[in-house]
Write a protein that holds these residues in place. Structure first.
Motif, PDB file in Angstrom:
ATOM      1  N   THR A  27       0.870  -1.180  -0.073  1.00  0.00           N
ATOM      2  CA  THR A  27      -0.055   0.106  -0.151  1.00  0.00           C
ATOM      3  C   THR A  27       0.859   1.430  -0.028  1.00  0.00           C
ATOM      4  OG1 THR A  27      -0.097  -0.022   2.357  1.00  0.00           O
ATOM      5  CG2 THR A  27      -1.542  -1.185   1.315  1.00  0.00           C
ATOM      6  N   ALA A  28       0.450   2.391  -0.418  1.00  0.00           N
ATOM      7  CA  ALA A  28       1.023   3.591  -0.314  1.00  0.00           C
ATOM      8  C   ALA A  28       1.478   3.941   0.792  1.00  0.00           C
ATOM      9  CB  ALA A  28       0.104   4.720  -0.952  1.00  0.00           C
ATOM     10  N   GLU A  29       0.971   3.527   1.952  1.00  0.00           N
ATOM     11  CA  GLU A  29       1.390   3.625   3.445  1.00  0.00           C
ATOM     12  C   GLU A  29       2.882   2.958   3.718  1.00  0.00           C
ATOM     13  OE1 GLU A  29      -1.202   2.834   6.667  1.00  0.00           O
ATOM     14  OE2 GLU A  29      -2.597   4.389   5.713  1.00  0.00           O
ATOM     15  N   GLN A  30       2.702   1.792   3.086  1.00  0.00           N
ATOM     16  CA  GLN A  30       3.983   0.838   3.367  1.00  0.00           C
ATOM     17  C   GLN A  30       5.028   1.384   2.659  1.00  0.00           C
ATOM     18  OE1 GLN A  30       1.513  -2.555   2.333  1.00  0.00           O
ATOM     19  NE2 GLN A  30       1.733  -3.533   4.336  1.00  0.00           N
ATOM     20  N   ILE A  31       4.785   1.907   1.333  1.00  0.00           N
ATOM     21  CA  ILE A  31       5.952   2.479   0.579  1.00  0.00           C
ATOM     22  C   ILE A  31       6.602   3.539   1.408  1.00  0.00           C
ATOM     23  CG2 ILE A  31       6.500   3.539  -1.591  1.00  0.00           C
ATOM     24  CD1 ILE A  31       4.312   1.837  -2.803  1.00  0.00           C
ATOM     25  N   PRO A  41      11.309   2.565   2.094  1.00  0.00           N
ATOM     26  CA  PRO A  41      11.373   3.167   0.897  1.00  0.00           C
ATOM     27  C   PRO A  41      12.153   1.946   0.094  1.00  0.00           C
ATOM     28  CG  PRO A  41      13.201   3.899   2.218  1.00  0.00           C
ATOM     29  CD  PRO A  41      12.055   3.257   2.999  1.00  0.00           C
ATOM     30  N   TYR A  42      12.509   0.705   0.520  1.00  0.00           N
ATOM     31  CA  TYR A  42      12.673  -0.639  -0.285  1.00  0.00           C
ATOM     32  C   TYR A  42      11.642  -0.745  -1.292  1.00  0.00           C
ATOM     33  CZ  TYR A  42      13.441  -5.428  -1.292  1.00  0.00           C
ATOM     34  OH  TYR A  42      13.392  -6.463  -2.098  1.00  0.00           O
ATOM     35  N   TYR A  43      10.275  -0.667  -0.746  1.00  0.00           N
ATOM     36  CA  TYR A  43       9.247  -0.931  -1.672  1.00  0.00           C
ATOM     37  C   TYR A  43       8.863   0.025  -2.707  1.00  0.00           C
ATOM     38  CZ  TYR A  43       8.629  -4.563   1.860  1.00  0.00           C
ATOM     39  OH  TYR A  43       8.815  -5.410   2.864  1.00  0.00           O
ATOM     40  N   SER A  44       8.361  -0.522  -3.829  1.00  0.00           N
ATOM     41  CA  SER A  44       7.951   0.519  -4.940  1.00  0.00           C
ATOM     42  C   SER A  44       6.494  -0.193  -5.130  1.00  0.00           C
ATOM     43  CB  SER A  44       8.806   0.816  -5.881  1.00  0.00           C
ATOM     44  OG  SER A  44       9.294  -0.372  -6.295  1.00  0.00           O
ATOM     45  N   PRO A  45       5.713   0.835  -6.030  1.00  0.00           N
ATOM     46  CA  PRO A  45       4.310   0.280  -6.303  1.00  0.00           C
ATOM     47  C   PRO A  45       4.294  -0.914  -7.109  1.00  0.00           C
ATOM     48  CG  PRO A  45       4.661   2.543  -6.703  1.00  0.00           C
ATOM     49  CD  PRO A  45       5.759   1.974  -6.261  1.00  0.00           C
ATOM     50  N   ASP A  61       5.073  -3.974  -5.922  1.00  0.00           N
ATOM     51  CA  ASP A  61       5.705  -4.909  -5.073  1.00  0.00           C
ATOM     52  C   ASP A  61       4.985  -5.775  -4.337  1.00  0.00           C
ATOM     53  OD1 ASP A  61       7.941  -4.175  -5.947  1.00  0.00           O
ATOM     54  OD2 ASP A  61       8.902  -3.124  -4.144  1.00  0.00           O
ATOM     55  N   TYR A  62       5.089  -6.949  -3.892  1.00  0.00           N
ATOM     56  CA  TYR A  62       4.373  -7.765  -2.919  1.00  0.00           C
ATOM     57  C   TYR A  62       5.162  -7.789  -1.555  1.00  0.00           C
ATOM     58  CZ  TYR A  62       2.267  -9.727  -7.058  1.00  0.00           C
ATOM     59  OH  TYR A  62       1.617  -9.904  -8.226  1.00  0.00           O
ATOM     60  N   ILE A  63       4.225  -7.701  -0.519  1.00  0.00           N
ATOM     61  CA  ILE A  63       4.765  -7.800   0.665  1.00  0.00           C
ATOM     62  C   ILE A  63       3.733  -8.831   1.638  1.00  0.00           C
ATOM     63  CG2 ILE A  63       3.146  -5.882   1.452  1.00  0.00           C
ATOM     64  CD1 ILE A  63       5.390  -4.774   3.394  1.00  0.00           C
ATOM     65  N   GLY A  64       4.415  -9.272   2.692  1.00  0.00           N
ATOM     66  CA  GLY A  64       3.869 -10.464   3.550  1.00  0.00           C
ATOM     67  C   GLY A  64       2.866  -9.693   4.287  1.00  0.00           C
ATOM     68  N   ALA A  65       1.470 -10.116   3.941  1.00  0.00           N
ATOM     69  CA  ALA A  65       0.177  -9.062   4.609  1.00  0.00           C
ATOM     70  C   ALA A  65      -0.429  -9.589   5.735  1.00  0.00           C
ATOM     71  CB  ALA A  65      -0.856  -9.079   3.645  1.00  0.00           C
ATOM     72  N   SER A  66       0.030 -11.075   6.158  1.00  0.00           N
ATOM     73  CA  SER A  66      -0.455 -11.798   7.353  1.00  0.00           C
ATOM     74  C   SER A  66       0.317 -12.982   7.598  1.00  0.00           C
ATOM     75  CB  SER A  66      -1.846 -12.130   7.283  1.00  0.00           C
ATOM     76  OG  SER A  66      -2.257 -13.169   6.824  1.00  0.00           O
ATOM     77  N   GLY A  67       0.093 -13.647   8.682  1.00  0.00           N
ATOM     78  CA  GLY A  67       0.795 -14.684   9.124  1.00  0.00           C
ATOM     79  C   GLY A  67       2.483 -14.711   9.064  1.00  0.00           C
ATOM     80  N   LEU A  68       3.068 -15.966   8.516  1.00  0.00           N
ATOM     81  CA  LEU A  68       4.655 -15.974   8.677  1.00  0.00           C
ATOM     82  C   LEU A  68       5.025 -15.204   7.604  1.00  0.00           C
ATOM     83  CD1 LEU A  68       5.194 -19.715   9.287  1.00  0.00           C
ATOM     84  CD2 LEU A  68       5.329 -17.778  11.003  1.00  0.00           C
ATOM     85  N   GLU A  69       4.145 -15.034   6.474  1.00  0.00           N
ATOM     86  CA  GLU A  69       4.654 -14.172   5.395  1.00  0.00           C
ATOM     87  C   GLU A  69       4.903 -12.683   5.711  1.00  0.00           C
ATOM     88  OE1 GLU A  69       5.503 -15.238   2.354  1.00  0.00           O
ATOM     89  OE2 GLU A  69       3.794 -16.571   1.694  1.00  0.00           O
TER      90      GLU A  69
END
Lengths: 605, 474
Positions: free
Chosen positions: A166-170, A174-178, A180-188
């Motif tokens: 999400t924009a907030e996570q970016i 700053p590693y992330y850019s639009p 990208d995938y990011i672990g959203a729950s659980g162990l991920e």
């Protein structure tokens, strides 16, 4: 001073010569030399992001649980898009016209010159057919990436899933850019930094049709992607599968722990979801469906749900009572289907022999007995008043890992709740308490809240006779950011544990936990029935086995399961047998079948 | 006093005002082009940079006008107070300032952000003018040099503490002022040689560095010997030896570089020249040989040292030099900048037609790299015109400074010219890869109110002093 007047010419000469040098340089760059023009005409460089594969996830025996599959994103550069066969695109990717228009506008809003993702996670077969038509879609191209492949069709609560940042996570990282995938729950999510690896980049020169012409400066500025690191979980996937099958059509949770190490062998939140649903073209639709489901499959019932512990809490009361010396194993209490208790009330109980001995009190889960124990603890003459005695008791309860988060592997874990003295001051509107005010805590009811994971940890402490190791589902990675796994010793004598365990063995052999019994496996357990004001009571059972040198300690929590003995105990028994023997004896097959088939979710609806 | 407005109108230097106005307007057109986006059509869109810049420009004209109406004695009388006040602001910004891109150098006043470092330039210029116009001031007196050094080091040091080294380096430009006022020429030469050596050692290949040093040595040789034939003979010998080596390399497939060939030629000549130098007791030539070899040694060691350093240490030295951190890999900014400028061709791609700048390939393209837009859209012709306009403006200020009767005005004028020159030379130099990437704005072109206002104040104070020159005596 004007004897230095000539120096104005020297200064002017310096200035003029610098400008002349610059103009010559510009002439060479802009008029003589063609290389920069060619580079620019090539529409210059594209930075191709090299996406690393995420780390793999294994079970405790090295079985692969989660890996990656190739997936493809359809990218567009809005400025380069010309007319194309809209209908074909819509039918290929099962989009509506409105969705397409909306997405294209979003891409354009981001940038009309830079590529953005139009359709992500296209499966391989669709990609293969579409790729041949791609030349008819100017401004479109395909980007190869990997997406998750889950080899288990359940336990989304454990593994979690990835989603686009999400924009907030970016903003935050700053590693992330639009895109990208990011672990959203659980162990991920918990192990995102471990699993994600490091993105690389390749600077390529492309022509005006976005065809790659070669690498920039022979790849001097390229960076290799670094593959994510693997995760070794402590799960026993066979046990996990079996537990999921037993919990089918029931709401609740199971947590099984290897007592000596704190390793979580199985963790089931039911109903759960298939993490693979969160991958691919349909993931948005699937997510919305899961979110709308009235059975809340996205809610982790083992770590996020908080319930009153019910009768299993009596084991803790017994231990504290013995340790504080306010009761002994010789203490007896009369009970005839209940007994009058402090405050002039009558505490109901089921019928059993009276007076109740210590061991029988656990076997029969006798309520008046534990009202007596708790009253003794609170009215201990060591403390001046009930309030101070409660404060001490609260500390002792907290040592069982209650009232605080236990397992660092689950970010959303609830802490549970043991009311503070101040809390009761407010509720009771006085600091002069009487034991009768808070007596329902005696039997694990009242304001107490604990999570199933914490309940499993209680079983672990009993199995270990007085200690537990931080429960965890991921083996130490050697990463310094991972929370340490620590052994916690409780200041309660081992002999008191043995006394309580004797009672717990009787629960299995002749008491409320008979349904858990498995031949030749010595087991100790404790049932619980948690009053539920919203419907049928919840059925709870904690157990460990073998009694000596235990290999597994677990909790089974079945919502609306009425009595501990009805669902929770048989399921716990089957799991223990399965784990220790590897199979279920013929004698218990009918019970197993009954558990597989019983449905507490749909029957009433 | 009644005819003051009349005096002002006739005495003011309209050529400077004209050049100033042209440059500011050209600057705005380029900011418009650099931040242009089809979806924002109105030029008065104040959410966009070009809209905001239009406001800053209007305010700048206002500021200039107010300064012209102010009594010029105000600036001479209060120069040290203005300087002191600015130092105070620089200290204050360290304490309560806002941080942006790693530099703590902004005051946040509502929605407007002001950068005091920009304004410190004119204040320092006033203070230097004040000190140097004192009766019987002589630059070469050690105590005076020390005083001037302090005057510059104070604001420069505070700006370095703000982590804005680029802006601090601007104060080195005052060396031109000191030179004009009597500082020994060799100091200027020494500074120039040292800086040039350091910069070219980092920026250029060893061959270029060595060739530059040898050219310098030949010039010095002529300067000391006044014997053109001898100088030419040495140059010829050097070239001949180099090409001999070139031929031998080609014949025998030696695995050596041009740098090694040139170095070899130089070694041979140095050794051969020892005999006549010794025989004829040419002490100055010994010095020349030693100095030239020292230069070679220094540049080589700068190179080697820099290569031996860890990447993060190199980055730290770049930081020390005020070199902008390169977010996308070494050389990315400058490469992109050169591509943008280089693709402009002779006449450019036309207003708003630049593809490189619109692609956002060049970072900071509306601030530090604004010259890329000029180069790409207006081509060689436009870039040359911009450079010549700047040169004309600076030379005009030099000329105006020379016609001042008071030392104060002259020193101040030279200060203005030197500061402008430093900004233009470093900024344009970095976009075409001839200077290290130091983050300082191009006057009137780079986006930002503080920079524009500061240059406006700097220049208009001088124009005000100039308009008053006939009434002032030493």
């Amino acid at each position: 001073m004007n004897k230095f007047g000539y120096r104005q010419w020297i200064i002017a000469a310096i200035m003029v010569s610098v400008c002349v040098v610059y103009i010559i340089r510009l002439f060479i760059y802009q008029v003589v030399d063609d290389t920069y023009k060619v580079m620019a005409d090539n529409n210059s460089q594209h930075i191709e992001i090299q996406y690393p594969a995420r780390g793999l996830i294994y079970d405790r025996n090295g079985k692969l649980l989660v890996d990656n599959q190739a997936s493809y994103d359809l990218m567009i550069v809005p400025r380069q898009v010309r007319e194309f066969d809209t209908l074909e695109l819509l039918s290929t990717f099962e989009l509506t016209k409105e969705e397409l228009v909306e997405r294209m506008q979003a891409c354009k809003k981001y940038s009309s010159y830079k590529p953005s993702i139009l359709v992500s996670q296209i499966p391989g077969d669709k990609y293969a057919t579409f790729q041949e038509k791609l030349y008819r879609y100017p401004g479109f191209y395909i980007q190869t990436r990997t997406s998750r492949k889950y080899h288990v069709t359940h336990s989304g609560d454990v593994f979690g899933y990835t989603s686009e940042v999400t924009a907030e996570q970016i903003e935050k990282d700053p590693y992330y850019s639009p895109g990208d995938y990011i672990g959203a729950s659980g162990l991920e999510r918990t192990y995102e930094k471990w699993l994600r690896g490091k993105k690389g980049k390749k600077i390529v020169l492309v022509d005006n049709k976005s065809r790659v012409q070669g690498s920039f400066h022979d790849g001097e500025y390229d960076e290799e992607a670094v593959v994510g690191k693997d995760l070794h979980t402590t799960l026993d996937i066979d046990l996990q599968d079996y537990a999921v099958r037993l919990m089918r059509n029931k709401k609740g949770g199971i947590v099984a722990i290897e007592p000596s190490t704190g390793e979580i062998l199985a963790k089931v939140s039911s109903p759960g979801y298939d993490p693979q649903l969160m991958v691919g073209l349909e993931r948005g639709k699937n997510y919305r469906a899961l979110q709308a489901d009235s059975l809340t499959p996205l809610f982790d019932r083992t770590t996020m749900a908080q319930y009153p512990p019910g009768s299993i809490f009596k084991t803790i009361q017994a231990l504290i009572g013995l340790q504080n010396g306010v009761i002994t194993t010789a203490t007896t209490v009369p009970c005839h289907g209940g007994a009058p208790i402090t405050g002039g009330r009558f505490m109901k109980c089921h019928w059993h022999d009276s007076p109740v001995t210590f061991e029988a009190s656990i076997e029969n889960s006798c309520n008046p007995y534990y009202v007596h124990v708790f009253q003794k603890i609170l009215e201990d003459s060591k403390f001046g008043n009930v309030r101070d005695a409660y404060g001490e008791w609260r500390k002792q309860v907290a040592q069982f890992g209650l009232g605080d988060r236990l397992c660092p592997d689950f970010i959303n874990e609830s802490a549970g709740f043991i009311p503070t003295q101040e809390y009761y001051d407010k509720v009771l509107k006085t600091k002069r308490w009487y034991a009768s005010y808070i007596i329902s805590l005696a039997i694990g009811q009242g304001e107490l809240l604990i999570t199933p994971l914490q309940m499993a940890n209680i079983a672990t402490i009993l199995a270990n006779r007085g200690y537990y190791v931080t429960p965890h589902i991921v083996r130490p990675t050697g990463d310094s950011t991972q929370a340490p796994i620590v052994r916690h010793d409780l200041p309660i004598k081992r002999e008191y544990f043995e006394d309580v365990i004797k009672g717990m063995e009787r629960v299995i052999t002749q008491g409320t936990g008979k349904m858990a019994r498995a031949d030749s496996i010595p087991m100790a357990g404790k049932t619980g029935t948690v009053q539920n004001p919203h419907g049928d009571d919840h059925s709870v059972f904690i157990a460990f086995a073998p009694v000596e040198n235990p290999k597994i300690a677990l909790i089974v929590y079945v919502e609306n399961g009425v009595w501990g003995s009805r669902y929770a105990a048989p399921i716990a028994g089957l799991l223990i047998e399965k784990y220790l023997k590897g199979k279920i004896s013929d004698k218990k097959k009918p019970l197993e079948k009954q558990m597989f088939e019983s449905d507490l979710v749909h029957s009433k609806a | 006093m009644n005819n003051r407005p009349h005096n002002l109108l006739t005495n003011i230097d309209w050529i400077s005002i004209l050049l100033y106005t042209i440059l500011v307007l050209m600057g705005w057109l380029n900011i418009y082009a650099a931040t242009y986006d089809e979806s924002h059509s109105s030029i008065l869109d104040f959410s966009q940079r070009y809209g905001k810049q239009l406001v800053w420009i209007a305010a700048a004209f206002g500021i200039g006008f107010i300064i012209l109406l102010t009594d010029s004695k105000f600036f001479t009388a209060f120069s040290m107070i203005i300087y002191g006040g600015m130092i105070l602001l620089l200290v204050l910004v360290l304490i309560v300032g806002e941080e942006s891109k790693g530099a703590r150098s902004w005051f946040e006043l509502g929605s407007v952000r002001v950068q005091p470092a920009e304004f410190a330039k004119f204040a320092t210029c006033l203070a230097v003018a004040h000190v140097m116009s004192r009766h019987n001031f002589q630059v070469m007196r050690f105590s005076n040099l020390l005083l001037l050094g302090f005057l510059l080091a104070f604001p420069a040091g505070l700006i370095i503490l703000q982590n804005d080294t680029g802006s601090a380096l601007v104060y080195s430009s005052f060396i031109l002022v000191f030179y004009r006022e009597g500082m020994h020429g060799s100091i200027l030469l020494l500074c120039f040689v040292a800086t040039a050596l350091f910069v070219i050692s980092i920026l250029y290949a060893p061959f270029v560095v060595l060739a530059t040093i040898l050219c310098g040595a030949l010039v010095a040789h002529y300067y000391y010997r006044h014997d053109l034939r001898e100088t030419l003979f040495i140059a010829l010998l050097l070239t001949a030896l180099f090409f001999l080596g070139y031929l031998l390399r080609w014949l025998f497939h030696w695995d050596i570089t041009n740098f090694h060939l040139l170095l070899g030629a130089y070694v041979l000549i140095s050794v051969a020249s020892l005999y006549p130098v010794y025989k004829r007791k040419l002490n100055r030539m010994v010095l020349l040989l030693l100095v030239s070899w020292a230069c070679v040694g220094i540049s080589a060691s700068v190179d080697v040292m820099f290569d031996k350093l860890q990447p993060h240490q190199q980055a730290r030295i770049n930081e020390l030099l005020g070199v902008i951190e390169d977010s996308k890999g070494v050389g990315y900014n400058v490469t992109q900048s050169k591509i943008a400028i280089g693709s402009g061709g002779l006449t450019g791609k036309g207003f708003l037609q630049g593809t490189q700048t619109k692609y956002n390939f060049v970072p900071e393209q509306s601030t530090d790299f604004i010259f890329c837009t000029v180069g790409e859209e207006w081509g060689f012709v436009g870039s040359t015109i911009v450079i010549l306009l700047f040169l004309a403006f600076i030379l005009r200020i030099v000329k105006l400074a020379e016609r001042q009767r008071s030392t104060f005005s002259r020193v101040y004028g030279y200060g203005v010219a030197s500061i402008l020159f430093f900004h233009v030379a470093v900024n344009i130099g970095m976009t075409i890869g001839m200077m290290p990437v130091i983050g300082i704005p191009l006057p009137f072109f780079s986006y930002g109110g503080s920079s524009l206002w500061a240059f406006t104040i700097l220049i208009f104070i001088f124009l005000r002093l100039d308009s008053n020159r006939l009434q002032v005596f030493r």
